[in-house]
Design a protein around this motif. Structure first.
Motif, short mmCIF file in Angstrom:
data_model
loop_
_atom_site.label_atom_id
_atom_site.label_comp_id
_atom_site.label_asym_id
_atom_site.label_seq_id
_atom_site.Cartn_x
_atom_site.Cartn_y
_atom_site.Cartn_z
N SER A 31 0.84 -1.31 0.09
CA SER A 31 -0.04 -0.20 -0.03
C SER A 31 0.81 1.23 0.01
O SER A 31 0.30 2.22 -0.35
N ARG A 32 1.99 1.19 0.40
CA ARG A 32 3.12 2.48 0.48
C ARG A 32 3.13 2.94 -0.88
O ARG A 32 2.83 4.07 -1.11
N ALA A 33 3.60 2.02 -1.82
CA ALA A 33 3.64 2.56 -3.17
C ALA A 33 2.45 2.76 -3.94
O ALA A 33 2.34 3.76 -4.88
N GLU A 34 1.45 2.17 -3.47
CA GLU A 34 0.15 2.43 -4.11
C GLU A 34 -0.42 3.94 -3.85
O GLU A 34 -1.06 4.60 -4.57
N PHE A 35 -0.20 4.25 -2.67
CA PHE A 35 -0.74 5.78 -2.08
C PHE A 35 0.19 6.41 -2.62
O PHE A 35 -0.22 7.65 -3.25
N ILE A 36 1.55 6.33 -2.98
CA ILE A 36 2.08 7.27 -3.87
C ILE A 36 2.13 7.38 -5.07
O ILE A 36 1.93 8.56 -5.85
N ARG A 37 1.59 6.32 -5.75
CA ARG A 37 1.17 6.30 -7.21
C ARG A 37 -0.05 7.17 -7.29
O ARG A 37 -0.10 7.90 -8.20
N ALA A 38 -1.01 6.97 -6.59
CA ALA A 38 -2.30 7.54 -6.61
C ALA A 38 -2.23 9.09 -6.43
O ALA A 38 -2.69 9.89 -7.13
N ARG A 39 -1.31 9.49 -5.55
CA ARG A 39 -1.12 11.04 -5.26
C ARG A 39 -0.19 11.42 -6.63
O ARG A 39 -0.63 12.69 -6.81
N VAL A 40 0.57 10.99 -7.08
CA VAL A 40 1.26 11.15 -8.27
C VAL A 40 0.06 11.69 -9.48
O VAL A 40 0.21 12.56 -9.95
N GLU A 41 -0.85 10.85 -9.39
CA GLU A 41 -1.91 10.81 -10.48
C GLU A 41 -2.92 12.15 -10.04
O GLU A 41 -3.13 13.02 -10.88
N SER A 42 -3.10 12.12 -8.76
CA SER A 42 -4.13 13.29 -8.40
C SER A 42 -3.43 14.69 -8.31
O SER A 42 -4.36 15.67 -8.59
N GLU A 43 -2.20 14.65 -8.21
CA GLU A 43 -1.35 15.96 -8.21
C GLU A 43 -0.96 16.23 -9.60
O GLU A 43 -0.50 17.52 -9.68
N LYS A 44 -1.03 15.57 -10.67
CA LYS A 44 -0.82 15.44 -12.04
C LYS A 44 0.67 16.10 -12.28
O LYS A 44 1.09 16.89 -12.83
N LEU A 45 1.30 15.19 -11.56
CA LEU A 45 2.75 15.48 -11.59
C LEU A 45 3.54 15.06 -12.64
O LEU A 45 4.37 15.93 -12.98
N GLY A 46 2.78 14.22 -13.57
CA GLY A 46 3.34 14.07 -14.70
C GLY A 46 3.04 12.56 -15.30
O GLY A 46 2.39 11.79 -14.56
N PRO A 47 3.51 12.08 -16.44
CA PRO A 47 3.25 10.60 -16.94
C PRO A 47 3.98 9.56 -15.72
O PRO A 47 4.94 9.81 -15.48
N ILE A 48 3.30 8.45 -15.63
CA ILE A 48 3.69 7.34 -14.98
C ILE A 48 4.20 6.39 -16.21
O ILE A 48 3.44 5.72 -16.82
N LEU A 49 5.44 6.12 -16.09
CA LEU A 49 5.87 5.15 -17.23
C LEU A 49 6.37 3.64 -16.45
O LEU A 49 6.80 3.52 -15.40
N ALA A 50 6.35 2.73 -17.27
CA ALA A 50 6.71 1.46 -16.99
C ALA A 50 8.34 1.28 -17.25
O ALA A 50 8.91 1.83 -17.82
N PRO A 51 8.91 0.54 -16.26
CA PRO A 51 10.36 0.55 -16.47
C PRO A 51 10.81 -0.52 -17.42
O PRO A 51 10.17 -1.66 -17.84
N LYS A 52 12.02 -0.33 -18.08
CA LYS A 52 12.53 -1.16 -19.03
C LYS A 52 13.36 -2.34 -18.24
O LYS A 52 13.71 -2.18 -17.25
N GLU A 53 13.33 -3.33 -18.95
CA GLU A 53 14.28 -4.42 -18.42
C GLU A 53 15.57 -4.12 -18.44
O GLU A 53 16.04 -3.66 -19.35
#
Length: 343
Positions: A31-53
């Motif tokens: 839940s730690r990471a999920e709360f942060i990801r949700a806040r990134v979205e709600s604050e419109k910080l910028g795009p959320i990208l998947a990592p490369k291998e």
């Protein structure tokens, strides 16, 4: 600001840890990471990208190869041994015992490659570790390509992991990996600014004899605070590294007024060093409501941290570390980032 995030972190969930005489559910939870990801979205910080291998070569630049090779084998070996629950060490090669002979049983190997019983494994732990590593390197590449900053939403965290040991919820030291990666990509000097409540003992150990990576740690007094056995003010590096490690241990109850004085001094040292890039080990367990920490920073203080780091005027990579007041972790972590962007 671009954020890099992997849902594979959630596989490292339901793990147990040893705390104060009890086996309890891990404080470091999905839940730690999920709360942060949700806040990134709600604050419109910028795009959320998947990592490369990424291959594990970069990890082996700061960690011993045998340690990195061990990590993917932990859960299969634990299952093969028929042990129940989380894979957890219970014995360690401390003073007076031999640490030069690698054992063969999985429970002994867990102790051989760790310093506490906080970095435990369940079925999805290795995939989460690898994805966290990929997140860090992908975000590092964004900054290397010319962006002013990026956010590596790493989980599990990394700064307690040393060259050949895990502990404190950490397995691969993501901040150390990306710092070395920048060096290998041509950066003459790199700085790591660790603002987590708990001392980044692994980061210090990895770079302690080097003058090409400046390490600055703001944290709780190791006389009373985990990880206890590193983080004193007189630890300044050895050999070529002397003077390139700076610790700022502070007592329980430290408020923003005192904590920010340490941040100011660290930033001044960083400016004098003149790095090509800054890696921020972003822990927000300095928060007054954190369940396992003792500082008194408030949510309104976190944008000020970002603002001060932004005034350095340097390419900056934020790498997520600790913070366990789950309801507020998103507000505080993203507060640092919006403070940086707003500056």
């Amino acid at each position: 600001m671009k954020t890099v995030f992997s849902p594979l972190h959630a596989g490292h969930g339901g793990q147990m840890e040893l705390v104060a005489g009890e086996i309890v559910p891990g404080f470091e939870k999905p839940s730690r990471a999920e709360f942060i990801r949700a806040r990134v979205e709600s604050e419109k910080l910028g795009p959320i990208l998947a990592p490369k291998e990424h291959a594990l070569d970069a990890a082996k630049r700061v960690h011993r190869a045998d340690y990195i090779d061990f990590l993917p084998t932990v859960w299969p070996l634990w299952q093969e041994a028929g042990y129940p629950g989380s894979a957890m060490p219970f014995t360690w090669p401390t003073r007076g015992l031999r640490a030069d002979v690698r054992p063969t049983r999985i429970d002994a190997l867990m102790g051989y490659y760790s310093f506490d019983a906080g970095a435990t494994f369940v079925k999805g732990t290795w995939d989460a570790i690898k994805s966290s590593y990929d997140v860090g390197l992908t975000a590092a590449e964004i900054v290397k390509a010319g962006e002013r900053t990026a956010f590596a939403l790493c989980r599990p965290p990394g700064h307690h992991a040393g060259a050949a040991f895990m502990g404190g919820y950490c397995f691969i030291n993501n901040a150390a990996v990306v710092a070395q990666w920048y060096r290998d990509q041509g950066a003459a000097r790199v700085a790591i600014l660790d603002v987590d409540y708990h001392h980044g003992n692994g980061t210090q150990e990895i770079f302690y004899e080097r003058d090409d990576v400046l390490v600055l740690n703001l944290h709780g007094d190791p006389n009373t605070e985990y990880p206890f056995f590193l983080g004193h003010a007189d630890e300044r590096g050895v050999g070529r590294g002397e003077g390139f490690n700076h610790n700022y241990p502070m007592p329980a109850g430290t408020p923003w007024t005192k904590w920010s004085e340490a941040l100011e001094d660290a930033c001044n040292k960083l400016t004098a060093y003149g790095p090509d890039v800054v890696v921020v080990s972003l822990g927000v367990d300095t928060f007054e409501k954190d369940p396992i920490s003792q500082f008194k920073l408030k949510s309104e203080d976190y944008p000020r941290i970002g603002e001060r780091i932004a005034r350095l005027g340097l390419p900056t990579l934020f790498v997520m570390e600790g913070g366990y007041a789950v309801e507020e972790i998103g507000v505080n972590a993203v507060g640092v980032l919006t403070g940086f962007e707003g500056a």
